[in-house]
Write a protein that holds these residues in place. Structure first.
Motif, mmCIF file in Angstrom:
data_model
loop_
_atom_site.group_PDB
_atom_site.id
_atom_site.type_symbol
_atom_site.label_atom_id
_atom_site.label_comp_id
_atom_site.label_asym_id
_atom_site.label_seq_id
_atom_site.Cartn_x
_atom_site.Cartn_y
_atom_site.Cartn_z
ATOM 1 N N LEU A 1 -12.653 0.826 -6.204
ATOM 2 C CA LEU A 1 -11.942 0.944 -4.934
ATOM 3 C C LEU A 1 -11.100 -0.298 -4.643
ATOM 4 O O LEU A 1 -11.022 -0.749 -3.499
ATOM 5 N N LEU B 1 0.822 -1.208 0.000
ATOM 6 C CA LEU B 1 0.000 0.000 0.000
ATOM 7 C C LEU B 1 0.855 1.256 0.000
ATOM 8 O O LEU B 1 0.500 2.264 -0.602
ATOM 9 N N SER C 1 0.852 4.198 -2.709
ATOM 10 C CA SER C 1 0.439 5.512 -2.217
ATOM 11 C C SER C 1 1.456 6.608 -2.447
ATOM 12 O O SER C 1 1.165 7.781 -2.245
ATOM 13 N N SER D 1 -9.322 3.801 -7.961
ATOM 14 C CA SER D 1 -8.764 2.631 -7.272
ATOM 15 C C SER D 1 -8.793 2.726 -5.745
ATOM 16 O O SER D 1 -8.570 1.725 -5.070
ATOM 17 N N ARG D 2 -9.071 3.884 -5.204
ATOM 18 C CA ARG D 2 -9.126 4.041 -3.745
ATOM 19 C C ARG D 2 -10.051 5.198 -3.399
ATOM 20 O O ARG D 2 -10.515 5.917 -4.281
ATOM 21 N N ASN D 3 -10.321 5.389 -2.118
ATOM 22 C CA ASN D 3 -11.315 6.391 -1.718
ATOM 23 C C ASN D 3 -10.710 7.756 -1.416
ATOM 24 O O ASN D 3 -11.389 8.642 -0.895
ATOM 25 N N ILE E 1 -7.906 -0.901 -4.328
ATOM 26 C CA ILE E 1 -6.854 -0.763 -3.310
ATOM 27 C C ILE E 1 -7.470 -0.667 -1.919
ATOM 28 O O ILE E 1 -7.032 -1.328 -0.974
ATOM 29 N N THR E 2 -8.498 0.154 -1.793
ATOM 30 C CA THR E 2 -9.184 0.298 -0.516
ATOM 31 C C THR E 2 -9.758 -1.039 -0.055
ATOM 32 O O THR E 2 -9.657 -1.398 1.122
ATOM 33 N N LYS E 3 -10.357 -1.779 -0.969
ATOM 34 C CA LYS E 3 -10.963 -3.059 -0.602
ATOM 35 C C LYS E 3 -9.901 -4.094 -0.238
ATOM 36 O O LYS E 3 -10.106 -4.926 0.661
ATOM 37 N N TRP F 1 -7.028 -3.395 1.187
ATOM 38 C CA TRP F 1 -6.641 -3.028 2.548
ATOM 39 C C TRP F 1 -7.738 -3.423 3.537
ATOM 40 O O TRP F 1 -7.452 -3.836 4.661
#
Length: 425
Positions: A410, A29, A33, A113-115, A412-414, A416
């Motif tokens: 999402l 991550l 990031s 891909s993320r929030n 990447i968020t999922k 994680w």
């Protein structure tokens, strides 16, 4: 004896698995990031507004703030930059914005891909999903580290800039609880009350170059794209506060959330029904550290820049309230509370939030911090009438699920989230 040894080895094995997973995913991550490489994008002027304007956006009669006895027509403002700061009830306001945007068929600038927009790197418009120079958006509202020039190239010239602040001592307590396990230098803090121990000697545990360090010092100032490690006397602190003041049209306060919404309604010419909300991402009371006067003073001293920032906008906030009229404000806040209470009786099973373990639907489960399930959520009533069913579900829906429903990828968020669930196992 053999049973005890078996439990001991199972516990060690579980710890080894979780530790390996956590370390691997933190590295992954972090790699995803870090600041992306940004190419020089051509600068194509954004249209004045790309809002679809159906009949319900036509001008309506409204009471002017400065001349309370006169009525002037106005149209709801739909071009909005909401600077979503951390641990400031911003998820609750995000839910309001999502519903407003859907109601008026507005174009959101979402991350991909993320929030968030690759926080903590400074925002770049190339981080917006499917962005191409010259595209027009009405609303941007996900977490970012504010970068005024890049945001300005994305939105119409008359965009309303909105943000929200929270008392820095309370924000620090919340941030320490929520993000503490993601900041490695806090792992060595001894004792059960790590917050109190940290505040006794913050410099002993703080590494300004450490991973995720920004969560635990002047987080508000950092979110606005400023240097959160400056000394309070540094002239760049006042310059930063001045630049925020010049850019943002309304700075709301968590401690006066309903009054803030009324000011927003007045500034953007919204309807009272646009302001309806349920408090999202609330922590259960047993997990909230009670700050003694001494600890509060230490927290404010440690977050001195945020405290100066908050004091500045607390003063301007009440100037706006005075201009609006205290009596008029009290009346409108009472009306908003009445409507919210009515909606709670229609939508919420039991009428209030429940602990995570008592939430029946997966779609209503809020995001939890690592190592525990302290964030509360809601159960939707099973017999909600057809007229309110859709609105109730939207009002109760946590941020991640709402973003997914709005079409945001999402992954990447999922990813994680799956790691977090294993750790919380």
């Amino acid at each position: 004896m053999a049973v005890k040894e078996g439990k001991h080895w199972r516990s060690m094995f579980k710890g080894l698995i979780l530790g390996t997973l956590l370390t691997s995913c933190m590295i992954l991550l972090y790699s995803l990031s870090i600041q992306q490489i940004h190419f020089n994008l051509p600068e194509i002027p954004v249209p004045y507004s790309c809002a679809h304007r159906p009949s319900h956006l036509h001008p309506k009669a409204t009471t002017n703030t400065s001349q309370k006895n006169s009525s002037q027509p106005c149209s709801p403002k739909v071009d909005i930059m909401f600077m979503k700061t951390h641990k400031t009830a911003s998820s609750t306001f995000l839910n309001i914005l999502f519903r407003f945007g859907e109601k008026h068929h507005l174009q959101f600038a979402f991350p991909d891909s993320r929030n968030d927009f690759f926080y903590p790197s400074l925002f770049q418009r190339s981080q917006v999903k499917d962005y191409k120079p010259g595209m027009c958006f009405n609303i941007i509202c996900n977490h970012m580290r504010f970068n005024a020039p890049e945001v300005a190239k994305l939105l119409p010239l008359d965009t309303s800039y909105i943000t929200i602040l929270r008392d820095p001592a309370e924000l620090f307590e919340s941030s320490f609880h929520y993000f503490g396990r993601l900041v490695p230098f806090t792992w060595k803090i001894p004792g059960d009350d790590k917050l109190a121990e940290f505040l006794l000697d913050p410099h002993g545990y703080f590494d300004p170059k450490g991973f995720n360090y920004f969560y635990l010092k002047n987080l508000l100032f950092f979110d606005f794209g400023q240097d959160n490690t400056l000394e309070l006397e540094d002239p760049r602190v006042d310059e930063g506060i001045r630049s925020i003041s010049e850019r943002f049209h309304l700075v709301m306060l968590v401690e006066h959330f309903e009054e803030s919404l009324i000011l927003l309604k007045d500034a953007l010419c919204w309807e009272m029904d646009d302001l309806l909300f349920f408090k999202l991402n609330a922590r259960k009371g047993s997990t909230v550290s009670k700050l003694t006067p001494k600890l509060r003073a230490r927290a404010l001293e440690w977050n001195a820049i945020d405290w100066k920032l908050y004091q500045h906008f607390n003063q301007t906030f009440w100037q706006k309230v005075d201009a609006y009229g205290r009596q008029r404000m009290a009346k409108d806040v009472a009306e908003l509370r009445r409507r919210n209470k009515a909606m709670a009786s229609i939508c919420i099973e039991g009428g209030s939030a429940v602990e995570a373990s008592s939430i029946q639907e997966t779609d209503m489960q809020p995001w939890q911090p690592i190592g525990e399930k302290s964030i509360m959520g809601y159960n939707l009533k099973k017999n909600v009438d057809k007229a309110h069913r859709k609105l109730c579900r939207k009002m109760l829906m946590p941020e991640i699920q709402y973003l997914t429903e709005l079409g945001v990828n999402l992954w990447i968020t999922k990813l994680w989230g799956h790691v977090r669930d294993i750790i919380n196992w």
